[in-house]
Design a protein around this motif. Structure first.
Motif, PDB file in Angstrom:
ATOM      1  N   ARG A 104       0.838  -1.210   0.000  1.00  0.00           N
ATOM      2  CA  ARG A 104       0.000   0.000   0.000  1.00  0.00           C
ATOM      3  C   ARG A 104       0.871   1.257   0.000  1.00  0.00           C
ATOM      4  NH1 ARG A 104      -2.809  -3.307   3.359  1.00  0.00           N
ATOM      5  NH2 ARG A 104      -1.950  -2.352   5.233  1.00  0.00           N
ATOM      6  N   GLY A 105       1.963   1.216   0.771  1.00  0.00           N
ATOM      7  CA  GLY A 105       2.880   2.351   0.802  1.00  0.00           C
ATOM      8  C   GLY A 105       3.546   2.583  -0.542  1.00  0.00           C
ATOM      9  N   LEU A 106       3.961   1.519  -1.192  1.00  0.00           N
ATOM     10  CA  LEU A 106       4.579   1.631  -2.517  1.00  0.00           C
ATOM     11  C   LEU A 106       3.587   2.199  -3.526  1.00  0.00           C
ATOM     12  CD1 LEU A 106       7.209   1.006  -4.012  1.00  0.00           C
ATOM     13  CD2 LEU A 106       6.273  -1.246  -4.545  1.00  0.00           C
ATOM     14  N   HIS A 107       2.334   1.746  -3.462  1.00  0.00           N
ATOM     15  CA  HIS A 107       1.300   2.268  -4.353  1.00  0.00           C
ATOM     16  C   HIS A 107       1.068   3.753  -4.093  1.00  0.00           C
ATOM     17  CE1 HIS A 107      -2.872   3.149  -5.571  1.00  0.00           C
ATOM     18  NE2 HIS A 107      -2.525   2.437  -6.627  1.00  0.00           N
ATOM     19  N   ALA A 108       1.018   4.152  -2.822  1.00  0.00           N
ATOM     20  CA  ALA A 108       0.808   5.562  -2.479  1.00  0.00           C
ATOM     21  C   ALA A 108       1.959   6.417  -2.998  1.00  0.00           C
ATOM     22  CB  ALA A 108       0.660   5.720  -0.964  1.00  0.00           C
ATOM     23  N   GLU A 109       3.192   5.937  -2.870  1.00  0.00           N
ATOM     24  CA  GLU A 109       4.341   6.688  -3.370  1.00  0.00           C
ATOM     25  C   GLU A 109       4.297   6.821  -4.885  1.00  0.00           C
ATOM     26  OE1 GLU A 109       7.908   4.934  -1.866  1.00  0.00           O
ATOM     27  OE2 GLU A 109       7.285   5.230   0.207  1.00  0.00           O
ATOM     28  N   THR A 110       3.904   5.769  -5.573  1.00  0.00           N
ATOM     29  CA  THR A 110       3.790   5.824  -7.033  1.00  0.00           C
ATOM     30  C   THR A 110       2.741   6.857  -7.446  1.00  0.00           C
ATOM     31  OG1 THR A 110       4.471   3.516  -7.224  1.00  0.00           O
ATOM     32  CG2 THR A 110       3.300   4.469  -9.106  1.00  0.00           C
ATOM     33  N   LEU A 111       1.596   6.830  -6.791  1.00  0.00           N
ATOM     34  CA  LEU A 111       0.539   7.803  -7.064  1.00  0.00           C
ATOM     35  C   LEU A 111       1.042   9.233  -6.831  1.00  0.00           C
ATOM     36  CD1 LEU A 111      -2.489   8.295  -7.711  1.00  0.00           C
ATOM     37  CD2 LEU A 111      -2.914   8.046  -5.250  1.00  0.00           C
ATOM     38  N   CYS A 112       1.764   9.435  -5.742  1.00  0.00           N
ATOM     39  CA  CYS A 112       2.276  10.766  -5.417  1.00  0.00           C
ATOM     40  C   CYS A 112       3.314  11.231  -6.444  1.00  0.00           C
ATOM     41  CB  CYS A 112       2.878  10.786  -4.010  1.00  0.00           C
ATOM     42  SG  CYS A 112       1.629  10.664  -2.716  1.00  0.00           S
ATOM     43  N   CYS A 113       4.156  10.312  -6.915  1.00  0.00           N
ATOM     44  CA  CYS A 113       5.144  10.681  -7.942  1.00  0.00           C
ATOM     45  C   CYS A 113       4.459  11.165  -9.210  1.00  0.00           C
ATOM     46  CB  CYS A 113       6.067   9.505  -8.251  1.00  0.00           C
ATOM     47  SG  CYS A 113       7.313   9.210  -6.989  1.00  0.00           S
ATOM     48  N   TRP A 114       3.412  10.471  -9.622  1.00  0.00           N
ATOM     49  CA  TRP A 114       2.673  10.919 -10.812  1.00  0.00           C
ATOM     50  C   TRP A 114       2.012  12.272 -10.572  1.00  0.00           C
ATOM     51  CZ3 TRP A 114       3.562   9.427 -15.426  1.00  0.00           C
ATOM     52  CH2 TRP A 114       4.084   8.155 -15.652  1.00  0.00           C
ATOM     53  N   TRP A 115       1.466  12.464  -9.402  1.00  0.00           N
ATOM     54  CA  TRP A 115       0.821  13.732  -9.070  1.00  0.00           C
ATOM     55  C   TRP A 115       1.840  14.874  -9.097  1.00  0.00           C
ATOM     56  CZ3 TRP A 115      -3.835  15.273  -9.476  1.00  0.00           C
ATOM     57  CH2 TRP A 115      -4.299  16.399  -8.801  1.00  0.00           C
ATOM     58  N   LEU A 116       3.016  14.617  -8.545  1.00  0.00           N
ATOM     59  CA  LEU A 116       4.071  15.634  -8.559  1.00  0.00           C
ATOM     60  C   LEU A 116       4.499  15.966  -9.983  1.00  0.00           C
ATOM     61  CD1 LEU A 116       6.207  14.332  -5.583  1.00  0.00           C
ATOM     62  CD2 LEU A 116       5.033  16.547  -5.686  1.00  0.00           C
ATOM     63  N   ARG A 117       4.643  14.961 -10.821  1.00  0.00           N
ATOM     64  CA  ARG A 117       5.022  15.205 -12.220  1.00  0.00           C
ATOM     65  C   ARG A 117       3.979  16.067 -12.927  1.00  0.00           C
ATOM     66  NH1 ARG A 117       6.659   9.403 -11.933  1.00  0.00           N
ATOM     67  NH2 ARG A 117       8.925   9.449 -11.790  1.00  0.00           N
ATOM     68  N   LEU A 118       2.709  15.802 -12.648  1.00  0.00           N
ATOM     69  CA  LEU A 118       1.647  16.612 -13.251  1.00  0.00           C
ATOM     70  C   LEU A 118       1.712  18.062 -12.769  1.00  0.00           C
ATOM     71  CD1 LEU A 118      -1.351  14.117 -13.087  1.00  0.00           C
ATOM     72  CD2 LEU A 118      -0.190  14.953 -15.150  1.00  0.00           C
ATOM     73  N   LYS A 119       2.234  18.273 -11.562  1.00  0.00           N
ATOM     74  CA  LYS A 119       2.365  19.621 -11.010  1.00  0.00           C
ATOM     75  C   LYS A 119       3.672  20.308 -11.429  1.00  0.00           C
ATOM     76  CE  LYS A 119       1.148  20.361  -6.780  1.00  0.00           C
ATOM     77  NZ  LYS A 119       0.963  20.314  -5.323  1.00  0.00           N
ATOM     78  N   GLY A 120       4.475  19.649 -12.262  1.00  0.00           N
ATOM     79  CA  GLY A 120       5.691  20.262 -12.775  1.00  0.00           C
ATOM     80  C   GLY A 120       6.963  19.939 -12.005  1.00  0.00           C
TER      81      GLY A 120
END
Length: 122
Positions: free
Chosen positions: A12-28
């Motif tokens: 679950r932690g790995l999935h959350a980190e992956t989601l956050c990385c994509w979100w950060l990339r979308l934010k520049g």
């Protein structure tokens, strides 16, 4: 905690980190490293945007409030030590301004990115 429960929490932690990385990339942001291990601790995500180096702690819980409460003083100090170690060992990052962020993840919601969630003095 049983081995199966630990494995589930790790996934679950790995999935959350992956989601956050994509979100950060979308934010520049440019994600420099995930799970940056140092002798003094681990940083979930190191990301850069402009002259800011964001040291990001990711927390996933049943609610955002629970996730936010999970980042305690001891953990903040550990992240500060790990960030200082990384800056000392990587001169190209030393010129950047360091900011400590938290990303809170709850089921079926987009991650909440708290910029400047704490300072090194806290």
């Amino acid at each position: 905690m049983s081995r199966g429960a630990r494995l589930g929490a790790w996934r679950r932690g790995l999935h959350a980190e992956t989601l956050c990385c994509w979100w950060l990339r979308l934010k520049g942001y440019r994600v420099l490293e995930r799970r940056a291990r140092t002798p003094v601790g681990e940083i979930d995500i190191l990301a850069r945007r402009g002259q800011i180096l964001a040291v990001i702690e990711v927390k996933q819980r049943k609610s955002r409030d629970e996730a936010g409460a999970a980042v305690g003083a001891h953990q903040r100090r550990r992240l500060s030590r790990a960030a200082r170690w990384i800056l000392a060992s990587r001169p190209r990052l030393a010129r950047l301004s360091v900011r400590y962020d938290a990303m809170l993840v709850a089921p079926w919601r987009l991650p909440s990115h708290l910029t400047g969630a704490w300072t090194e003095d806290e």
